[in-house]
Design an enzyme around this catalytic site. Structure first.
Site, PDB file in Angstrom:
ATOM      1  N   GLY A 125      11.177   0.996  99.426  1.00  0.00           N
ATOM      2  CA  GLY A 125      10.316  -0.128  99.286  1.00  0.00           C
ATOM      3  C   GLY A 125      10.614  -1.537  98.483  1.00  0.00           C
ATOM      4  N   TYR A 128       3.843   0.249  90.402  1.00  0.00           N
ATOM      5  CA  TYR A 128       3.995  -0.569  89.283  1.00  0.00           C
ATOM      6  C   TYR A 128       3.009  -1.693  89.899  1.00  0.00           C
ATOM      7  CZ  TYR A 128       5.372  -4.428  86.527  1.00  0.00           C
ATOM      8  OH  TYR A 128       5.369  -5.649  85.658  1.00  0.00           O
ATOM      9  N   SER A 174       6.384  -0.833  82.837  1.00  0.00           N
ATOM     10  CA  SER A 174       6.757  -2.288  83.382  1.00  0.00           C
ATOM     11  C   SER A 174       8.126  -2.028  84.382  1.00  0.00           C
ATOM     12  CB  SER A 174       7.088  -3.081  82.401  1.00  0.00           C
ATOM     13  OG  SER A 174       8.313  -2.783  81.712  1.00  0.00           O
ATOM     14  N   THR A 203      -1.698   3.631  81.939  1.00  0.00           N
ATOM     15  CA  THR A 203      -1.687   2.471  80.975  1.00  0.00           C
ATOM     16  C   THR A 203      -2.036   1.152  81.515  1.00  0.00           C
ATOM     17  OG1 THR A 203       0.135   3.763  79.769  1.00  0.00           O
ATOM     18  CG2 THR A 203       0.123   1.182  79.594  1.00  0.00           C
ATOM     19  N   PRO A 242      26.230  -1.167  89.163  1.00  0.00           N
ATOM     20  CA  PRO A 242      25.565  -0.942  90.392  1.00  0.00           C
ATOM     21  C   PRO A 242      24.763  -1.967  90.782  1.00  0.00           C
ATOM     22  CG  PRO A 242      24.314   0.183  88.306  1.00  0.00           C
ATOM     23  CD  PRO A 242      25.460  -0.549  87.904  1.00  0.00           C
ATOM     24  N   THR A 265       2.010 -10.087  86.424  1.00  0.00           N
ATOM     25  CA  THR A 265       3.370 -10.292  87.390  1.00  0.00           C
ATOM     26  C   THR A 265       3.106 -11.093  88.585  1.00  0.00           C
ATOM     27  OG1 THR A 265       5.010  -9.148  88.157  1.00  0.00           O
ATOM     28  CG2 THR A 265       3.126  -7.871  87.962  1.00  0.00           C
ATOM     29  N   ASP A 266       4.260 -11.579  89.165  1.00  0.00           N
ATOM     30  CA  ASP A 266       4.374 -12.079  90.362  1.00  0.00           C
ATOM     31  C   ASP A 266       4.225 -10.855  91.464  1.00  0.00           C
ATOM     32  OD1 ASP A 266       6.919 -11.309  90.071  1.00  0.00           O
ATOM     33  OD2 ASP A 266       7.653 -13.272  90.891  1.00  0.00           O
ATOM     34  N   GLU A 267       4.558  -9.784  91.138  1.00  0.00           N
ATOM     35  CA  GLU A 267       4.853  -8.716  91.967  1.00  0.00           C
ATOM     36  C   GLU A 267       3.409  -8.203  92.368  1.00  0.00           C
ATOM     37  OE1 GLU A 267       7.512  -5.463  90.975  1.00  0.00           O
ATOM     38  OE2 GLU A 267       8.483  -6.953  89.455  1.00  0.00           O
ATOM     39  N   LYS A 287      -0.562  -3.116  88.216  1.00  0.00           N
ATOM     40  CA  LYS A 287      -0.967  -4.141  87.597  1.00  0.00           C
ATOM     41  C   LYS A 287      -1.959  -5.097  88.398  1.00  0.00           C
ATOM     42  CE  LYS A 287       0.957  -6.141  84.557  1.00  0.00           C
ATOM     43  NZ  LYS A 287       0.721  -6.206  83.276  1.00  0.00           N
ATOM     44  N   THR A 309       6.659   3.546  73.077  1.00  0.00           N
ATOM     45  CA  THR A 309       7.339   4.194  74.265  1.00  0.00           C
ATOM     46  C   THR A 309       8.777   4.067  74.128  1.00  0.00           C
ATOM     47  OG1 THR A 309       6.846   2.721  76.031  1.00  0.00           O
ATOM     48  CG2 THR A 309       5.210   3.977  75.779  1.00  0.00           C
ATOM     49  N   ARG A 354      16.562   0.739  96.336  1.00  0.00           N
ATOM     50  CA  ARG A 354      15.287   1.074  96.019  1.00  0.00           C
ATOM     51  C   ARG A 354      14.317   1.285  97.346  1.00  0.00           C
ATOM     52  NH1 ARG A 354      12.877  -3.130  91.936  1.00  0.00           N
ATOM     53  NH2 ARG A 354      13.631  -1.939  90.303  1.00  0.00           N
TER      54      ARG A 354
END
Ligand code: NAD
Length: 337
Positions: free
Chosen positions: A296, A163, A86, A101, A218, A138-140, A167, A37, A294
């Site tokens: 949230g 995302y 990701s 995915t 930024p 991921t820890d997210e 996950k 990708t 961003r």
């Protein structure tokens, strides 16, 4: 010689993992499956492209027929699954690819592996008794923390972005294959990685690139969002360890105990650049600009890595200050070309 499938090996972490794993594990022939990708780049794995124990295959983990044929052909003994969409920002503008995915793709791989390796729940075919599916996460998935506290393996899942939700979904499917089929799975949940080969869109490459191009740098909101930064090779070492020594059905958090907020990161990178590539006048810090946050945006992530440290003996070799120096040097070379 055993065949191992690595998915997503042309992306950031996979491309750091592939050469590391090939070097350390002469008993494996490694097949790198990547769709290429926008996030995948074969230049990331140039150092192994002619290696006798390496094969690259371009393809989609969501394509179940293709995946079944690939498993038949290579009779994979093990799988380490990195491939994913990701980037959180992309998941906000286009969540569908993330669900496909990350959820469907993971399911396809897992189910194809189950069919190749097992005849019934808890019954492995001869030759696949020790086959393992390692899921890289991921820890997210744990959501966000306040000023204090750490994510432990027992922290309830509370994903906040498409995302992290995708996950989290994939982690749950992996978990269910252990509990339902007795499949030999391990999941690692890692904090934010940084280091060579990361896509230009991510925070640290963006800071370096914008800085040396003379553009504004930024930073979201007030720059106070905290992440627990881990040098990518330390993550790769943790994955290898959990893959080889982790207990089936367990999850392991990986994190470097290097909590830094975005303001610290940008200041540190600018200070290094001021030393390594000084501007004609002033500091790169003058280019920092704050942009709309961003939606949230999670405030703080921090990992308690005690379990992998104590049970498997993992330890990060780099702290943020040592790892970021190597990282800036690498991107300066990349952007000089
Ligand atoms: N980057 C981090 O800080 C971080 C932290 C913890 C966990 N993770 C996890 O580690 C894994 C790798 O992350 P990364 O930062 O290297 O991601 P990345 O976006 O840099 O790379 C992902 C790779 O997967 C490939 N890919 C995407 N969709 C595919 C598909 N349908 N079929 C086959 N290949 C496909 C891409 O081409 C790319 O090469 C992901 O599962 C991610 O969730 C990342």
């Amino acid at each position: 010689m055993k065949n191992i499938l690595i998915t997503g090996g042309a992306g950031f972490i996979g491309a750091n993992f592939v050469p590391y794993f090939i070097d350390n594990n002469p008993e494996y022939h490694l097949v790198n499956l990547d769709l290429l990708t926008y996030a995948g780049n074969l230049d990331n794995v140039k150092e192994v492209e002619k290696h006798s124990r390496y094969t690259f295959v371009q393809g989609d983990i969501c394509d179940s027929n293709f995946i079944a044929t690939l498993f038949q052909k290579f009779q994979f003994h093990d799988v380490i699954h990195f491939a994913a969409e990701s980037h959180v920002d992309n998941s906000i503008s286009g969540p569908e690819a993330f669900i496909k995915t990350n959820v469907l793709g993971t399911f396809n791989l897992l189910d194809t592996a189950r069919k190749l390796w097992m005849s019934a729940p808890n019954q492995y075919h001869i030759g696949f008794e020790n086959s393992r599916f390692h899921h890289v996460s991921t820890d997210e998935v744990y959501g966000t923390l306040g000023e204090t506290g750490l994510f432990e393996e027992t922290t309830p899942y509370a994903p906040n972005s498409p995302y992290s939700a995708s996950k989290a979904g994939s982690d749950m499917i992996v978990r269910s294959y252990f509990h339902t089929y007795g499949m030999n799975v391990v999941t690692t949940n890692c904090s934010n990685n940084y280091g060579p080969k990361q896509h230009d869109e991510k925070l640290i490459p963006t800071i370096i690139r914008k800085a040396i191009q003379g553009d504004s740098i930024p930073i979201y909101g007030d720059g106070k969002n905290v992440r627990d930064w881990l040098y990518v090779l330390d993550h790769c070492k943790g994955i290898e360890l959990a893959f080889k020594k982790g207990k089936a059905g367990e999850t392991y958090n990986i994190g470097g105990r290097n909590e830094r907020n975005n303001l610290y990161i940008v200041d540190k990178v600018c200070a290094i650049l001021d030393e390594m590539k000084p501007k004609a006048s002033g500091s790169y810090k003058d280019q920092i600009t704050f942009v709309k946050d961003r939606p949230g945006h999670d405030l703080r992530y921090a990992i308690d890595a005690t379990k992998i440290e104590i049970e498997l003996g993992w330890k990060a070799d780099e702290n943020f200050e040592s790892g970021i120096l190597k990282t800036v040097e690498w991107y300066l070379r990349k952007y000089a070309n």
